[in-house]
Write an enzyme that holds these catalytic residues in place. Sequence first.
Site, short mmCIF file in Angstrom:
data_model
loop_
_atom_site.label_atom_id
_atom_site.label_comp_id
_atom_site.label_asym_id
_atom_site.label_seq_id
_atom_site.Cartn_x
_atom_site.Cartn_y
_atom_site.Cartn_z
N HIS A 264 -1.57 20.43 46.29
CA HIS A 264 -2.32 20.48 47.56
C HIS A 264 -1.89 19.33 48.50
O HIS A 264 -1.49 19.57 49.64
CB HIS A 264 -3.82 20.38 47.27
CG HIS A 264 -4.68 20.43 48.50
ND1 HIS A 264 -5.26 21.59 48.96
CD2 HIS A 264 -5.05 19.46 49.37
CE1 HIS A 264 -5.95 21.33 50.06
NE2 HIS A 264 -5.85 20.04 50.34
N GLU A 265 -1.96 18.11 47.99
CA GLU A 265 -1.59 16.96 48.84
C GLU A 265 -0.10 17.03 49.17
O GLU A 265 0.31 16.63 50.26
CB GLU A 265 -1.95 15.64 48.15
CG GLU A 265 -3.45 15.46 47.84
CD GLU A 265 -4.38 15.64 49.04
OE1 GLU A 265 -3.98 15.33 50.17
OE2 GLU A 265 -5.52 16.12 48.83
N HIS A 268 0.25 19.05 52.28
CA HIS A 268 -0.03 18.25 53.49
C HIS A 268 1.18 17.37 53.83
O HIS A 268 1.57 17.23 54.99
CB HIS A 268 -1.23 17.33 53.25
CG HIS A 268 -2.58 18.01 53.35
ND1 HIS A 268 -2.97 18.71 54.47
CD2 HIS A 268 -3.62 18.07 52.48
CE1 HIS A 268 -4.21 19.17 54.27
NE2 HIS A 268 -4.63 18.81 53.07
N GLU A 294 -4.75 22.30 56.84
CA GLU A 294 -5.27 22.78 55.56
C GLU A 294 -4.54 24.08 55.15
O GLU A 294 -4.39 24.36 53.97
CB GLU A 294 -6.77 23.00 55.68
CG GLU A 294 -7.55 22.84 54.41
CD GLU A 294 -7.38 21.48 53.75
OE1 GLU A 294 -7.33 21.45 52.50
OE2 GLU A 294 -7.27 20.44 54.44
ZN ZN Z 1 -6.53 19.17 52.19
#
Ligand code: ZN
Length: 499
Positions: A264-265, A268, A294
Amino acid sequence: MSRLLNDFKAYLSKMQQYEHVTTLLFWDMKTKAPKQGQAAHIEALTHFSAENFAMSTSEALGNMLDQLAAPEEYKALDDTWKFIISRMKRDFDRNRRIPADVYEAFVRAQAESGTAWEDAKRADDFSIFAPHLKKMIDMQKEITGYKNPGKEVYEAMLDEYEEGMDSVTIDRLFQELKRELIPLVQKIAEKQQPEDPRFHEYCDPDAQKKVQWMLLDYIGFRRDSGAVDETEHPFTISFSSKDVRVTNHYYEHEPLSSIFSAIHEGGHAIFDQNVNPAYDKTVAGSCGYMGIHESQSRFYENILGRNKNFWVPIYDKLGELLPQFKEISLDEFYREINHVKNSFIRTEADELTYCFHIILRYEMEQAIFRDHVPVEELPALWNQKMKEYLQITPKNDREGILQDVHWSDASFGYFPSYLLGSIYDGMYLEALEQELGSVDELLKAGRISEITKWLNEKIHWYGNTRKPKEVIEAVCGKEVSAEPLIRYFKKKYTEIYGL
Ligand code: ZN
């Protein structure tokens, strides 16, 4: 280049030095600084933030922005600088309308409210937080009124986090999801799978960190422009496209948590590393639309990371680093990472029931700002909605209304962006498959770099310069719709659960 633009750039560069220092202080505070060192960090952070705030609201900056926004000067600018000037002028005008004493009182109240929320959560006592929540609601109304006079308050707050995604659009999207996903979740609930304890066995944190690096390398995170460290609640922070830092938290008995946080990170970070470097350290750089940002972390985490084929080329490597996974087949692993279960905590929810956690919060925020439901009645309303959407009732407010940090600092209107991100993902997936072919096949063949390149070119490169609806239009050629996400969910879970 005009003298004026030169002066303006020099002024911006000064402001950037403060920002650089505050970013570094924040990173250090959240990763390395010891408990006893926190207070001095907060002091320094407050000092440099105040300096930066003074520069960003000064008469001098206002004059330069006014002059640069005047037709003659503005016409001579290139597109990047046109964007920077108009965006900064808009924000400057908005912020200048907030009286300084109101803003100061708000910042102080935010900090107090944050502490009260932590205390309330620890003590499982909503009454500790209630007066602060009321204050946050009232102050946010006041501040929003100054920033966006004449605009309905909740509408203005939604706009703050995902510009242009108005509540009419969000209502339509969330209604579509509710209509289709409530019956889907009910069908899955009838087929519940038992918990598999092997996924909660002890797992060496150092080995988990190695897995994180393996995953970051695999999805395309650039080591020469990034760093990794440990923290309590994972986040990503950027200095520019050349220095993007991710964090993780390694639970000894929850390796899947750090694995999916890493992806997830990483999503980003890949976004921020691939923004046009000409935008570095300006408002054109790092994307400020939370739903769009997101959408990238969630695309990597869910659309790619929870696809079985993502793991085909690397599952043996995972077993080498975390030996307990040698005893677990890829099929079993795939089932576990897509285990749908009605649960209380948003951040631990699976990809599908997560939608209801957000819809619930969005409806709560509307109840607060549009129906003026009193703060004291909010916990009961929360529980009622949990029952309605997930057929479960929180035993206490800690696993109910007190679980999230967002309302404690008045970030109302933020929650919808998580689900908007997933809705965009459904659309990106269909557009990507039309252009590159089946994602299953690409992943199985270890060609994930082609997917990353597609996202880089279609989305990341533009940073903050395209608004959410413009991104969707440019990438997908159509209006935003929840249908692709619904199609994706139905196909995926029909297969997994044999519905
Ligand atoms: Zn996030």
